[in-house]
Design an enzyme around this catalytic site. Structure first.
Site, PDB file in Angstrom:
ATOM      1  N   HIS A 238     -10.385   2.553  -1.316  1.00  0.00           N
ATOM      2  CA  HIS A 238     -10.598   2.016   0.031  1.00  0.00           C
ATOM      3  C   HIS A 238     -11.340   0.698  -0.099  1.00  0.00           C
ATOM      4  O   HIS A 238     -12.453   0.521   0.402  1.00  0.00           O
ATOM      5  CB  HIS A 238     -11.367   3.016   0.891  1.00  0.00           C
ATOM      6  CG  HIS A 238     -10.675   3.304   2.190  1.00  0.00           C
ATOM      7  ND1 HIS A 238     -11.249   3.113   3.413  1.00  0.00           N
ATOM      8  CD2 HIS A 238      -9.423   3.742   2.442  1.00  0.00           C
ATOM      9  CE1 HIS A 238     -10.402   3.431   4.373  1.00  0.00           C
ATOM     10  NE2 HIS A 238      -9.287   3.825   3.805  1.00  0.00           N
TER      11      HIS A 238
ATOM     12  N   ARG B 258      -8.230  14.491   3.085  1.00  0.00           N
ATOM     13  CA  ARG B 258      -7.041  15.002   3.783  1.00  0.00           C
ATOM     14  C   ARG B 258      -5.820  15.067   2.870  1.00  0.00           C
ATOM     15  O   ARG B 258      -4.842  15.737   3.212  1.00  0.00           O
ATOM     16  CB  ARG B 258      -6.738  14.135   5.009  1.00  0.00           C
ATOM     17  CG  ARG B 258      -7.760  14.234   6.111  1.00  0.00           C
ATOM     18  CD  ARG B 258      -7.236  13.657   7.425  1.00  0.00           C
ATOM     19  NE  ARG B 258      -6.869  12.279   7.306  1.00  0.00           N
ATOM     20  CZ  ARG B 258      -7.702  11.246   7.456  1.00  0.00           C
ATOM     21  NH1 ARG B 258      -8.987  11.475   7.717  1.00  0.00           N
ATOM     22  NH2 ARG B 258      -7.295  10.009   7.345  1.00  0.00           N
ATOM     23  N   ASP B 259      -5.848  14.358   1.736  1.00  0.00           N
ATOM     24  CA  ASP B 259      -4.689  14.401   0.840  1.00  0.00           C
ATOM     25  C   ASP B 259      -4.486  15.781   0.231  1.00  0.00           C
ATOM     26  O   ASP B 259      -3.402  16.354   0.354  1.00  0.00           O
ATOM     27  CB  ASP B 259      -4.815  13.323  -0.234  1.00  0.00           C
ATOM     28  CG  ASP B 259      -4.423  11.942   0.281  1.00  0.00           C
ATOM     29  OD1 ASP B 259      -3.491  11.868   1.097  1.00  0.00           O
ATOM     30  OD2 ASP B 259      -5.019  10.950  -0.135  1.00  0.00           O
TER      31      ASP B 259
ATOM     32  N   GLN C 255     -11.956   1.252  10.412  1.00  0.00           N
ATOM     33  CA  GLN C 255     -11.951   2.594  10.967  1.00  0.00           C
ATOM     34  C   GLN C 255     -13.320   3.218  10.729  1.00  0.00           C
ATOM     35  O   GLN C 255     -14.030   2.833   9.813  1.00  0.00           O
ATOM     36  CB  GLN C 255     -10.884   3.449  10.285  1.00  0.00           C
ATOM     37  CG  GLN C 255      -9.509   2.818  10.257  1.00  0.00           C
ATOM     38  CD  GLN C 255      -8.735   3.255   9.035  1.00  0.00           C
ATOM     39  OE1 GLN C 255      -8.604   4.438   8.771  1.00  0.00           O
ATOM     40  NE2 GLN C 255      -8.221   2.312   8.275  1.00  0.00           N
TER      41      GLN C 255
ATOM     42  N   HIS D 286       0.823  -1.204   0.000  1.00  0.00           N
ATOM     43  CA  HIS D 286       0.000   0.000   0.000  1.00  0.00           C
ATOM     44  C   HIS D 286       0.862   1.260   0.000  1.00  0.00           C
ATOM     45  O   HIS D 286       0.524   2.255  -0.643  1.00  0.00           O
ATOM     46  CB  HIS D 286      -0.911  -0.007   1.232  1.00  0.00           C
ATOM     47  CG  HIS D 286      -1.856   1.150   1.297  1.00  0.00           C
ATOM     48  ND1 HIS D 286      -3.096   1.133   0.697  1.00  0.00           N
ATOM     49  CD2 HIS D 286      -1.742   2.362   1.885  1.00  0.00           C
ATOM     50  CE1 HIS D 286      -3.704   2.278   0.915  1.00  0.00           C
ATOM     51  NE2 HIS D 286      -2.910   3.052   1.636  1.00  0.00           N
TER      52      HIS D 286
ATOM     53  N   GLU E  98      -8.028   8.100  -4.394  1.00  0.00           N
ATOM     54  CA  GLU E  98      -7.544   6.935  -3.648  1.00  0.00           C
ATOM     55  C   GLU E  98      -8.570   5.812  -3.736  1.00  0.00           C
ATOM     56  O   GLU E  98      -9.689   6.003  -4.197  1.00  0.00           O
ATOM     57  CB  GLU E  98      -7.341   7.306  -2.169  1.00  0.00           C
ATOM     58  CG  GLU E  98      -6.101   8.114  -1.880  1.00  0.00           C
ATOM     59  CD  GLU E  98      -4.915   7.237  -1.506  1.00  0.00           C
ATOM     60  OE1 GLU E  98      -5.010   6.008  -1.730  1.00  0.00           O
ATOM     61  OE2 GLU E  98      -3.918   7.769  -1.013  1.00  0.00           O
TER      62      GLU E  98
ATOM     63  N   GLU F 218      -4.439   3.986  12.624  1.00  0.00           N
ATOM     64  CA  GLU F 218      -4.917   4.883  11.582  1.00  0.00           C
ATOM     65  C   GLU F 218      -6.221   5.569  11.980  1.00  0.00           C
ATOM     66  O   GLU F 218      -7.013   5.947  11.107  1.00  0.00           O
ATOM     67  CB  GLU F 218      -5.089   4.111  10.275  1.00  0.00           C
ATOM     68  CG  GLU F 218      -3.775   3.570   9.747  1.00  0.00           C
ATOM     69  CD  GLU F 218      -3.938   2.666   8.533  1.00  0.00           C
ATOM     70  OE1 GLU F 218      -4.979   2.758   7.859  1.00  0.00           O
ATOM     71  OE2 GLU F 218      -3.019   1.868   8.270  1.00  0.00           O
ATOM     72  N   SER F 219      -6.444   5.736  13.287  1.00  0.00           N
ATOM     73  CA  SER F 219      -7.634   6.463  13.726  1.00  0.00           C
ATOM     74  C   SER F 219      -7.750   7.756  12.927  1.00  0.00           C
ATOM     75  O   SER F 219      -6.764   8.446  12.666  1.00  0.00           O
ATOM     76  CB  SER F 219      -7.538   6.778  15.219  1.00  0.00           C
ATOM     77  OG  SER F 219      -7.585   5.594  15.976  1.00  0.00           O
ATOM     78  N   GLN F 220      -8.972   8.095  12.572  1.00  0.00           N
ATOM     79  CA  GLN F 220      -9.197   9.101  11.535  1.00  0.00           C
ATOM     80  C   GLN F 220      -9.148  10.546  12.026  1.00  0.00           C
ATOM     81  O   GLN F 220      -9.011  10.826  13.207  1.00  0.00           O
ATOM     82  CB  GLN F 220     -10.545   8.821  10.886  1.00  0.00           C
ATOM     83  CG  GLN F 220     -10.550   7.529  10.093  1.00  0.00           C
ATOM     84  CD  GLN F 220      -9.638   7.594   8.897  1.00  0.00           C
ATOM     85  OE1 GLN F 220      -9.894   8.312   7.943  1.00  0.00           O
ATOM     86  NE2 GLN F 220      -8.548   6.850   8.935  1.00  0.00           N
TER      87      GLN F 220
ATOM     88  N   ASP G 109      -1.226  14.354   5.934  1.00  0.00           N
ATOM     89  CA  ASP G 109      -2.319  13.672   6.609  1.00  0.00           C
ATOM     90  C   ASP G 109      -1.810  12.425   7.318  1.00  0.00           C
ATOM     91  O   ASP G 109      -0.757  11.892   6.984  1.00  0.00           O
ATOM     92  CB  ASP G 109      -3.428  13.306   5.625  1.00  0.00           C
ATOM     93  CG  ASP G 109      -3.108  12.061   4.831  1.00  0.00           C
ATOM     94  OD1 ASP G 109      -2.054  12.037   4.166  1.00  0.00           O
ATOM     95  OD2 ASP G 109      -3.897  11.106   4.869  1.00  0.00           O
TER      96      ASP G 109
END
EC number: 6.3.5.3
Length: 1009
Positions: A331, A352-353, A488, A255, A329, A559-561, A516
């Site tokens: 997911h 966020r990117d 998440q 990834h 992206e 990876e909490s958002q 991010d």
């Protein structure tokens, strides 16, 4: 400390229709065969604050309650005596409860008091009262298949007749999730000086997703005497810590490192005898293509390409004052496990990117979503751990709705593709575009300067166990053992606060740069930023947590958002933190950047990890892979001798890949911000599908952008090169159709184009036992990349960002479901004046209808053949020179206002396109295909999906000028009529004669039959 818990229940007044309850009842009957009778839905807010009773009542009645539709009960629960059973759905302990968090902020604002709103104190749950007294197995099936996901939800259910005292129902209604974890701050070492078989087992059990060669490289690093000496001096064991292994696994994940795109590939084409060695697909085809395009652009004075491949998103120049920032992206893996959580996290994560590109603080402009699912009517037995495609579809759709709408960002463009090979693992593409000032206080906004001594500041949400192993999990196939911790839950409202803050802080010059916290959390964001300064020290005890008990390595890789990492100069820190408090955004100073070459992670001054940055980022072994192309055996289908074209067109319009997406589109807000000019559906009736979205960039000018996408996975079964080329052409011609202009056709222009390429393929690494067709799969990937390079360099359209997702397989019960190799091209182009754009629907009675471009006998992979369960052989081929010549002519025609309506031809060919053009208003059309049928069969004339074609309408008084302009590129087929029928003939032979309303009904009902 124990707090009082107050339960507030909101339920609908008796006169209000319970639409959500009806949906549950309908879905239970349709998909589970369970008759529920009436279903009533309500919501409970469990408030864990010590507040006076009057404040609670005021909060319930004046803040939570909708006075028009709701009634309220406090510490007593609504129960309809006509209901026989119940189900409650709450979040599991530690899972983000976004609605509860929003309620906390509302409570603080309502009472005008300071409350702790960063820790969860209000929890929500849904209650479903069911008329029929279903048994527990039926209730569990409804709960787990329709109402939630057992990986993130807590379910209670019961039958009232079995609960005469009501105690069980009360316990369910009063449930409050509580995290009970023993504090565990120890740092463990892991023995990797073991045999190869044990190394592989270690990788599997710890979800590292590393192969033997990679594990042995780590082993060799820790055996290096120089490394051991440095570790001894730092007080570290010669063995790696748990945190060091997790950081290496995250950084080296497919990834994050794109190892297969960086591999050395030996490629053989058995059809042509060609062999070659490819040293990195990325460098050879993607980066090389964009650098070639850059040279072409700059040779003509077009210098709008600013930043590619080196940041979270690509950057191009709009004008001297502003930049366009753009990223797409995927997911996929999280959406297969938890469709709602995967999709909402995908959209807010992708937002966020652009937000964290360069200095940061881009103003987000739009979202796009392209989705690939198995059929919603999938009727094969489900494998262990596999969710039904309809369940995935519904969850993803809802996640996108919440993630986009609650972020205040319009969803303006997208597509949905159905193929049962996506039934194991869906593809969920999320795109975000934004606008950023070209400079902040004299500094270039796209640059990322970092110096030793700059502070590391975490902004946004807190850290929990959710999202652990997200990067490594996304780099592996999904099976029935996929980790719960990888799920998440996004919080778009929390992120909206943070994005507003970051935009303001960057403009004030308080942020030096940002990124991010995506895959890998702090490990990824700080690990990557540390390369710029040359090192970093992180103090994990300073990281705010959702709850106690996380191990140090979990804090670092979670990876909490809704989190960003900010680089802040010490002199700006006080002002930044003051602004954050005013805007209700939590900031934490968690370390500093250094220049000593180390990623140094500590907890209470104890070393948790200490890794050489060079080894961390450059030490991963390269892969050496084999690809071999063998052309599949193809045949022309055997069709019935007689064909009913009326019936075929109705069936095509109702088919899954052509039918209307209105029931999905209408759930998304494409109007917020007030800048959307061409919307997904338009025309007098508001149902005509459009080729590309068009938006204004601001309200101070008519400059805008067109947004399109191209995705044609079905052609890959015939020819992966033409599938990729066709997808690229599809995205280009959609923009040309709405009035866009190709780049680099003149000197010193600022007509930027920008593309995100997103590859999603199954496991393409050959293994004789586990992946015997891996060489062919990899060969298809090579061909997709070759087409990408050829198309980008031909049209001078740069690839500015993108992503690859390489392990899109689902394994369970001895079976494997692999996605078809899929590439999505997401394209944005500048529009000089949005007032000059063109839409697809017919405009007036008597307008002449023309086909622009050449039609070929190219029904291979078509939706027409799919009606007969056939694939065919003649794949549509992109003829680049002819396409570009036509596009230049269309551009000139649009500047001269010769074209009234324009629609590109794609799925279903000409017959489908003309029907869609008629859907927009009270018009029909009369067409004669005789000019086409001189060289084509009737099915090919009607349904061929040849590329680079448009169906346009022209005012009668402009016909002569139009025909003179296009010459042989235009074929007149007929005219728009007031008679609301679609009539298509071949000379005197009738082919189609149907009311447009009949066609529209079929088109609208495809997803709801």
């Amino acid at each position: 400390m124990t707090h009082t818990i107050t339960h507030i229940q909101l339920f609908l007044q008796p006169r209000i229709r319970d639409v959500e309850g009806e949906k549950v009842a309908d879905s239970a009957a349709k998909y589970l065969g369970i008759p529920t009778g009436r279903v009533k839905r309500s919501k409970i807010f469990s408030v864990v604050y010590d507040l006076p009773a009057q404040q609670i009542r005021d909060f319930a009645n004046l803040c939570l309650k909708d006075a028009v539709i709701n009634e309220v009960k406090i510490n007593e629960f609504y129960h309809d005596p006509g209901c026989g059973a119940f189900i409650t759905v709450a979040k599991l302990p530690g899972v983000t409860d976004d609605e509860g968090t929003s309620a906390q902020k509302s409570l603080a604002d309502f009472l005008n008091v300071s409350l702790d709103t960063n820790t969860q104190h209000i929890y929500t749950k849904e209650v479903f009262l069911i008329e029929q007294p279903l048994n527990r197995d039926q209730l569990r099936a409804i709960a787990e298949n329709l109402l939630g996901n057992k990986l993130i939800h807590h379910f209670d259910y019961g039958v009232f007749a079995d609960d005469s005292s009501g105690a069980a129902a009360r316990r369910a209604f009063e449930y409050v999730p509580e995290v009970l974890m023993k504090a565990h701050n120890e740092v463990e070492t892991v023995n990797i000086f073991v045999r190869d078989s044990e190394l592989l087992e270690l990788s599997k059990t710890k979800v590292l997703s590393l192969n033997l060669e990679e594990m042995k490289a780590i082993q060799a690093y820790f055996r290096d005497p120089a490394v051991q000496a440095k570790r001894k001096a730092a007080g570290l064991s010669e063995l790696p810590t748990d945190c060091e292994l997790e950081v290496l696994a995250q950084t080296w994940s497919e990834h994050c490192k794109h190892k297969e795109f960086s591999a050395v590939i030996r490629y053989e084409n058995a059809e042509t005898g060609e062999t070659k060695e490819i040293d990195s697909l990325f460098k050879t085809y993607i980066r090389n293509a964009t650098e070639t395009v850059r040279q072409h652009l700059e040779a003509r004075g077009n210098r709008w390409l600013v930043k590619v491949f080196s940041d979270n998103a690509g950057v191009v120049r709009i004008n001297d004052q502003s930049l366009f920032v753009w990223k797409v992206e995927t997911h996929n893996s999280p959406s297969a496990i938890d469709p709602y959580g995967g999709a909402i996290t995908g959209i807010v994560g992708n937002n966020r990117d652009p937000l964290g590109t360069g200095v940061g603080g881009a103003r987000l402009l739009f979202n796009t979503n392209v989705l690939c699912f198995g059929s919603p009517f999938y009727d094969k037995p489900l494998l262990t751990g596999q969710l039904h495609p309809k369940r995935i579809f519904d969850g993803v759709r809802k996640g996108i709705e919440d993630g986009g709408n609650k972020s205040g960002i319009p969803t303006v463009n997208g597509a949905i593709v159905f193929d049962d090979r996506y039934a194991g693992k869906p593809l969920v593409y999320c795109g975000t575009g934004g606008v950023m000032p070209a400079a902040y206080n004299g500094r270039n906004s796209w640059e990322k300067p970092i110096d030793a001594g700059d502070r590391i500041v975490m902004a946004g949400g807190r850290v929990g166990k959710d999202g652990i192993h997200g990067a490594t999990f996304s780099s592996a196939e999904i099976d029935e053992h996929s980790p719960q911790s990888a799920v998440q839950i996004g919080s778009p409202i929390t992120q909206k606060l943070m994005s507003d803050f970051l935009e303001r802080a960057c403009r004030a010059g308080l942020v030096k740069c940002s990124t991010d916290n995506g895959a890998g959390g702090l490990s990824s964001s700080i690990g990557e930023l540390a390369q710029i300064s040359g090192g970093a020290i992180i103090n994990l005890e300073r990281v705010p947590l959702k709850y106690a008990g996380l191990r140090p390595w979990e804090i670092f890789v979670s990876e909490s958002q809704e989190r960003m990492t900010l680089v802040v100069e010490p002199a700006q820190q006080d002002a930044l933190f003051k602004m954050a408090r005013e805007m209700e955004v939590e900031l934490s100073d968690i370390g500093e950047f250094t220049a000593n070459g180390l990623l140094d992670v500590r907890y209470d001054d104890r070393h948790v990890a200490c890794l050489d940055l060079e080894f961390l980022h450059e030490g991963v072994p390269r892969k050496y892979l084999e690809a071999r192309w063998e052309k599949p055996a193809l045949r022309e289908p055997q069709l019935p001798e007689t064909l009913d074209y009326n019936d075929l067109l109705v069936r095509l319009l109702g088919s899954l890949n052509i039918c209307s997406r209105e029931n999905v589109i209408r759930q998304y807000d494409h109007e917020v911000k007030g800048k959307t000019v061409i919307k997904p559906l338009m025309g007098a009736k508001g149902v005509a599908p459009q080729d590309a979205a068009v938006m204004r960039l601001g309200f101070d000018s008519y400059e805008g952008i067109a947004i399109s996408n191209g995705i044609l996975p079905r052609y890959g079964d015939l020819d992966a090169y033409q599938m990729s080329a066709g997808s690229f052409d599809e995205a280009v011609r959609q923009i040309i159709s709405v009035g866009g202009r190709l780049p680099n056709i003149a000197e010193n222009t600022n007509l930027f184009w920008t593309v995100n390429d997103n590859f999603c393929v199954p496991d393409s690494v050959y293994d004789a036992a586990n992946n015997p067709d891996g060489k062919v799969k990899l060969a298809k990937l090579v061909q997709m990349c070759e087409a990408l390079r050829d198309m980008a360099t031909f049209f001078d359209i740069p690839l500015t960002s993108g992503k690859d997702s390489m392990k899109n397989d689902f394994k369970a019960d001895g079976q494997k479901i692999s996605v078809p190799p899929t590439i999505l091209y997401s394209m944005v182009a500048k529009i000089e004046d949005v007032r000059q754009t063109v839409t697809s629907e017919f405009k007036a009675d008597g307008d002449a209808v023309y086909l622009l471009g050449a039609t070929y006998d190219e029904l291979g992979g078509s939706e027409f053949y799919r009606l007969f369960g056939e694939l065919g052989a003649n794949v549509p081929v992109v003829r680049k020179d002819a396409a570009k010549a036509l596009y230049l002519k269309v551009m000139e025609a649009n500047q001269a206002h010769l074209i009234e309506s324009s629609h590109d031809l794609s799925d279903g060919g000409l017959a489908v396109a003309v029907a869609e053009c008629a859907f927009g208003g009270d018009f029909g059309a009369a067409l004669d295909l005789a000019p086409l049928c001189q060289s084509l069969s009737v099915p090919a004339a009607l349904f061929s999906e040849s590329h680079s074609r448009f169906l346009v309408s022209v005012r009668p008084e402009r016909q002569a000028e139009f025909e003179a302009h296009f010459g042989g590129m235009a074929t007149r087929l007929g005219r728009v009529t007031l008679e609301t029928n679609l009539k298509i003939t071949n000379g005197n032979e009738p082919l189609v004669n149907l009311p447009v309303e009949t066609l529209l009904k079929a088109w609208k009902n495809g997803l709801t039959r």
